[in-house]
Write an enzyme that holds these catalytic residues in place. Sequence first.
Site, short mmCIF file in Angstrom:
data_model
loop_
_atom_site.label_atom_id
_atom_site.label_comp_id
_atom_site.label_asym_id
_atom_site.label_seq_id
_atom_site.Cartn_x
_atom_site.Cartn_y
_atom_site.Cartn_z
N GLY A 189 -0.38 5.10 -3.06
CA GLY A 189 -0.65 4.10 -1.86
C GLY A 189 -2.00 3.96 -1.51
O GLY A 189 -2.81 3.72 -2.47
N CYS A 190 -2.41 4.15 -0.16
CA CYS A 190 -3.58 3.47 0.12
C CYS A 190 -4.88 4.43 -0.36
O CYS A 190 -4.60 5.87 -0.01
CB CYS A 190 -3.90 3.29 1.62
SG CYS A 190 -5.59 2.83 2.04
N PHE A 191 -5.85 4.03 -1.20
CA PHE A 191 -6.71 4.94 -1.89
C PHE A 191 -7.40 5.76 -0.76
O PHE A 191 -8.20 6.90 -0.78
CB PHE A 191 -7.65 4.49 -2.87
CG PHE A 191 -8.23 3.14 -2.68
CD1 PHE A 191 -8.56 2.53 -1.35
CD2 PHE A 191 -8.65 2.18 -3.50
CE1 PHE A 191 -9.15 1.32 -1.18
CE2 PHE A 191 -9.40 1.00 -3.55
CZ PHE A 191 -9.49 0.69 -2.18
#
Length: 221
Positions: free
Chosen positions: A52-54
């Site tokens: 997912g979003c880093f």
Amino acid sequence: MKKIVPLFIIALLFSCNNSAQSINPKQKAVIEADPIEVPVKDGKARAYFASGCFWCVEAIYESVKGVEESISGYSGGFTENPTYEASNTGRTGHAEAVEIIYDPNVVSFATLVDVYFGSQNPTQFYGQGPDRGSQYRSIIFYQNDEQKKIIEDKKAALAKQLDTKIAAEVYPFQKFWVGEDYHQNYERRNPNQGYIRAVSIPRLRRFQAKFPHLLKKGEKH
């Protein structure tokens, strides 16, 4: 409920980017390539994960004992020099990923895989939370046969435990492209940003509550 609804709206408005990513035939060559092993340097090893979003993943790993640094970037695709904007078009093949620099004498690769599965929704395909699209897909990268077996064994055990399919893909590591400077340590530098407050910090706190024994001294949980 009055407090929960605004947070949900903020999460949608300030999510990384919710564009879908198309499948490219070139991806098959990436998946079937021989893995590249990154040598240990100054006693530190490197591991690579997409979850997912880093912004979320970076902070989770940096709270773990033995992890020296987590770097945000891109991996798993077929294009050269990917950027944040290009990745979000869905045409690079890359996923937002993190490079974990760690001391293998303090934390093992197997434990980092446990952190990976324990800090996400392992059954959500092509995204995590409000972030949807294959640039947010879950991938674990292996550098040798030993790592591949660790990943596949843990993935199979989790599938059996949950009695469902696990979303994480298993890729041979090829290359990690470091992300733009403004993405690095994003959660730490922007604690009041809407997405960070609504999504990243709660995800970090859930992980820390589940794995207090893995946390660095002084980490909140």
